[in-house]
Design a protein around this motif. Structure first.
Motif, PDB file in Angstrom:
ATOM      1  N   GLY A  57       4.557  -6.257  -2.124  1.00 44.71           N
ATOM      2  CA  GLY A  57       3.628  -5.645  -1.281  1.00 44.71           C
ATOM      3  C   GLY A  57       2.863  -4.076  -1.750  1.00 44.71           C
ATOM      4  O   GLY A  57       2.811  -4.186  -2.905  1.00 44.71           O
ATOM      5  N   PRO A  58       2.654  -3.318  -0.912  1.00 45.43           N
ATOM      6  CA  PRO A  58       1.633  -2.203  -1.506  1.00 45.43           C
ATOM      7  C   PRO A  58       2.757  -1.063  -2.064  1.00 45.43           C
ATOM      8  O   PRO A  58       3.929  -0.889  -1.923  1.00 45.43           O
ATOM      9  CB  PRO A  58       1.320  -1.550  -0.164  1.00 45.43           C
ATOM     10  CG  PRO A  58       2.200  -1.853   0.765  1.00 45.43           C
ATOM     11  CD  PRO A  58       2.638  -3.253   0.436  1.00 45.43           C
TER      12      PRO A  58
ATOM     13  N   VAL B 235      -0.117   2.388   6.566  1.00 45.62           N
ATOM     14  CA  VAL B 235       0.093   1.372   5.681  1.00 45.62           C
ATOM     15  C   VAL B 235       0.797   0.522   6.868  1.00 45.62           C
ATOM     16  O   VAL B 235       1.909   0.453   6.668  1.00 45.62           O
ATOM     17  CB  VAL B 235       1.078   1.926   4.527  1.00 45.62           C
ATOM     18  CG1 VAL B 235       1.100   0.753   3.571  1.00 45.62           C
ATOM     19  CG2 VAL B 235       0.630   3.051   4.055  1.00 45.62           C
TER      20      VAL B 235
ATOM     21  N   ASP C 135       0.969  -2.660   7.211  1.00 46.28           N
ATOM     22  CA  ASP C 135       1.912  -4.030   6.677  1.00 46.28           C
ATOM     23  C   ASP C 135       3.324  -3.327   6.039  1.00 46.28           C
ATOM     24  O   ASP C 135       4.346  -3.911   6.508  1.00 46.28           O
ATOM     25  CB  ASP C 135       1.261  -4.737   5.871  1.00 46.28           C
ATOM     26  CG  ASP C 135       0.760  -3.842   4.502  1.00 46.28           C
ATOM     27  OD1 ASP C 135       0.771  -2.561   4.691  1.00 46.28           O
ATOM     28  OD2 ASP C 135       0.494  -4.392   3.369  1.00 46.28           O
TER      29      ASP C 135
ATOM     30  N   PHE D 218      -2.777  -2.828 -11.756  1.00 49.19           N
ATOM     31  CA  PHE D 218      -3.354  -2.768 -10.371  1.00 49.19           C
ATOM     32  C   PHE D 218      -4.878  -3.470 -10.632  1.00 49.19           C
ATOM     33  O   PHE D 218      -5.632  -2.672 -11.240  1.00 49.19           O
ATOM     34  CB  PHE D 218      -3.135  -1.494  -9.732  1.00 49.19           C
ATOM     35  CG  PHE D 218      -1.559  -1.258  -9.461  1.00 49.19           C
ATOM     36  CD1 PHE D 218      -0.966  -1.853  -8.238  1.00 49.19           C
ATOM     37  CD2 PHE D 218      -0.914  -0.659 -10.375  1.00 49.19           C
ATOM     38  CE1 PHE D 218       0.290  -1.654  -8.049  1.00 49.19           C
ATOM     39  CE2 PHE D 218       0.479  -0.336  -9.948  1.00 49.19           C
ATOM     40  CZ  PHE D 218       1.251  -0.896  -8.748  1.00 49.19           C
TER      41      PHE D 218
ATOM     42  N   ARG E 202       4.961  -1.899  -9.888  1.00 48.30           N
ATOM     43  CA  ARG E 202       4.487  -3.203  -9.633  1.00 48.30           C
ATOM     44  C   ARG E 202       5.481  -4.259  -9.427  1.00 48.30           C
ATOM     45  O   ARG E 202       5.391  -5.328  -8.755  1.00 48.30           O
ATOM     46  CB  ARG E 202       3.167  -3.283 -10.615  1.00 48.30           C
ATOM     47  CG  ARG E 202       2.429  -4.484 -10.254  1.00 48.30           C
ATOM     48  CD  ARG E 202       1.199  -4.285 -11.194  1.00 48.30           C
ATOM     49  NE  ARG E 202       0.227  -5.526 -11.015  1.00 48.30           N
ATOM     50  CZ  ARG E 202       0.085  -6.493 -11.895  1.00 48.30           C
ATOM     51  NH1 ARG E 202       1.011  -6.369 -13.113  1.00 48.30           N
ATOM     52  NH2 ARG E 202      -0.775  -7.430 -11.620  1.00 48.30           N
TER      53      ARG E 202
ATOM     54  N   ARG F 152      -3.199   3.653  -1.837  1.00 48.87           N
ATOM     55  CA  ARG F 152      -2.454   2.472  -1.695  1.00 48.87           C
ATOM     56  C   ARG F 152      -2.734   1.711  -2.971  1.00 48.87           C
ATOM     57  O   ARG F 152      -4.231   1.494  -3.357  1.00 48.87           O
ATOM     58  CB  ARG F 152      -2.860   1.792  -0.516  1.00 48.87           C
ATOM     59  CG  ARG F 152      -2.371   0.395  -0.585  1.00 48.87           C
ATOM     60  CD  ARG F 152      -2.665  -0.293   0.696  1.00 48.87           C
ATOM     61  NE  ARG F 152      -2.177  -1.683   0.797  1.00 48.87           N
ATOM     62  CZ  ARG F 152      -1.391  -2.326   1.839  1.00 48.87           C
ATOM     63  NH1 ARG F 152      -1.383  -1.826   2.885  1.00 48.87           N
ATOM     64  NH2 ARG F 152      -1.436  -3.422   1.842  1.00 48.87           N
TER      65      ARG F 152
ATOM     66  N   GLU G 298      -3.173  -1.946  -5.130  1.00 45.24           N
ATOM     67  CA  GLU G 298      -2.533  -3.129  -4.980  1.00 45.24           C
ATOM     68  C   GLU G 298      -3.152  -3.972  -6.069  1.00 45.24           C
ATOM     69  O   GLU G 298      -3.859  -3.708  -6.997  1.00 45.24           O
ATOM     70  CB  GLU G 298      -3.714  -3.716  -3.818  1.00 45.24           C
ATOM     71  CG  GLU G 298      -3.585  -2.842  -2.459  1.00 45.24           C
ATOM     72  CD  GLU G 298      -4.409  -3.188  -1.197  1.00 45.24           C
ATOM     73  OE1 GLU G 298      -5.626  -3.513  -1.845  1.00 45.24           O
ATOM     74  OE2 GLU G 298      -4.297  -3.288  -0.383  1.00 45.24           O
ATOM     75  N   GLY G 299      -2.694  -5.350  -5.943  1.00 49.01           N
ATOM     76  CA  GLY G 299      -2.918  -6.288  -6.872  1.00 49.01           C
ATOM     77  C   GLY G 299      -1.683  -6.415  -8.122  1.00 49.01           C
ATOM     78  O   GLY G 299      -0.907  -5.491  -8.461  1.00 49.01           O
TER      79      GLY G 299
ATOM     80  N   GLY H  44       7.485  -2.725  -0.316  1.00 46.91           N
ATOM     81  CA  GLY H  44       6.704  -1.807  -0.836  1.00 46.91           C
ATOM     82  C   GLY H  44       7.495  -0.607  -1.676  1.00 46.91           C
ATOM     83  O   GLY H  44       8.589  -0.564  -1.674  1.00 46.91           O
TER      84      GLY H  44
END
Length: 359
Positions: free
Chosen positions: A276-277, A170, A172, A339, A271, A356, A358-359, A250
């Motif tokens: 980030g993730p 991961v 980032d 997500f 979330r 992972r 995301e979103g 994260g």
């Protein structure tokens, strides 16, 4: 369709009886290993070979009990004995080379000693588990008293692999932590993952949350002993609480989503906590149910029957996930939490799968 070799009823009975006897023997021996750990007997033998009276003197344990334990451990081929024919109090017992990694080093990948704690815990709560099965209820996590065993079982992986092997997948988040960012951990238990992060990223800070007060208290002690208490904040909190907010680089949710009555609410919290993730680590369950299962499948299902499913059903309504959370189930929970993507992280591990979100 599953096919098996034909067996007569007598063959089935013989094989099943032998298997149950072997499992019972293993359970009994595991409890004697746990007892030896509690009494400091392995630690005493690490100082050098000893007769039972010498080991009793080193550890402050009754000599007659120590003799019985040493004879049992030698019979089980866990300890070596120099002369089995010698008088009982003259036999000298040795911890074999290599055994310390399994029995005495909490940061060794070979240390599976915490399994004894799980077995002890199951015995304590079995009446409550039976009641839950009959009524459709649950068993509170705190009733198991298993937080130290759970933490000990994962400690070596967190200490030895989290920073060096897992976080590079991961990049980032890894870069943000190296630059002094903050990360949140949901369901931190006794704190070994958060502590590993603080050690591995000296400029980073960690906010770690768990609903179990005993776990958080132990985590704070562990962080203080590790010298990172100034950069790790352990908080007693329900990670499904919509009031839990923050702004982190994260979020980590390690081996805890399947234990929750409302996993979707926890993922919504994750979330909210980050821009980030979100990294979810959970048991390495196969994509689909299949039999017969391998050793890890059997371990996951046994843990689910005795612990994870009853814990997850303490609150209603419950998702009743259980330990064996298959990838499709996690993806469904993530989508319901808002997500837009779930990526399988390229981390090879026999015990865990990594995602992972995301979103």
């Amino acid at each position: 369709m599953t096919t098996t070799a034909p067996h007569t009823p007598d063959q089935v009975a013989e094989q099943l009886a032998g298997r149950i006897l072997e499992a019972g023997l293993g359970a009994f021996e595991l409890l004697t290993i746990g007892l030896g750990d509690r009494l400091g007997l392995y630690r005493g033998l690490a100082a050098g070979p000893a007769t039972a009276p010498e080991l009793a003197a080193r550890t402050g344990v009754d000599a007659r009990y120590v003799r019985e334990w040493c004879e049992q451990q030698a019979t089980a081929a866990i300890l070596d004995v120099d002369d089995p024919a010698a008088a009982p109090d003259q036999r000298r017992y040795t911890l074999p080379m290599g055994a310390e990694a399994v029995l005495l080093d909490p940061d060794s990948p070979a240390n599976v000693l915490p399994l004894a704690g799980f077995l002890e815990s199951a015995g304590r709560v079995m009446p409550a588990v039976e009641r839950a099965y009959r009524t459709g209820g649950g068993v509170p996590y705190a009733d198991y008293g298993v937080h130290h065993a759970q933490g000990g079982f994962n400690r070596a992986a967190y200490t030895g692999r989290l920073v060096s092997e897992w976080l590079p997948a991961v990049p980032d988040l890894e870069a943000a932590l190296r630059a002094g960012g903050s990360v949140a951990e949901l369901g931190c238990g006794v704190g070994w993952a958060a502590i590993a992060l603080a050690r591995g990223f000296p400029a980073a800070t960690v906010d770690a949350f768990d609903v179990d007060p005993a776990s958080v208290e132990a985590a704070r002690r562990n962080a203080a002993e590790a010298g990172v208490a100034d950069r790790v904040r352990f908080v007693v909190a329900d990670v499904t609480d919509p009031a839990l907010t923050g702004d982190h680089a994260g979020v980590l949710a390690f081996e805890m989503i399947h234990d929750l009555a409302d996993p979707v609410a926890a993922l919504r919290t994750a979330r909210r906590l980050t821009h980030g993730p979100v990294v979810v680590m959970d048991e390495n369950a196969a994509d689909e149910f299949a039999v017969p299962g391998g050793p890890l499948d059997r371990l996951f299902y046994a843990a689910s029957v005795l612990h994870c499913l009853p814990v997850g059903r303490c609150t209603e309504p419950s998702a009743a996930t259980g330990t064996v959370m298959r990838p499709a189930t996690l993806r469904r929970y993530a989508a319901e939490a808002g997500f837009t993507g779930v990526v399988d992280l390229p981390i090879a591990d026999p015990m865990f799968r990594f995602y992972r979100l995301e979103g």
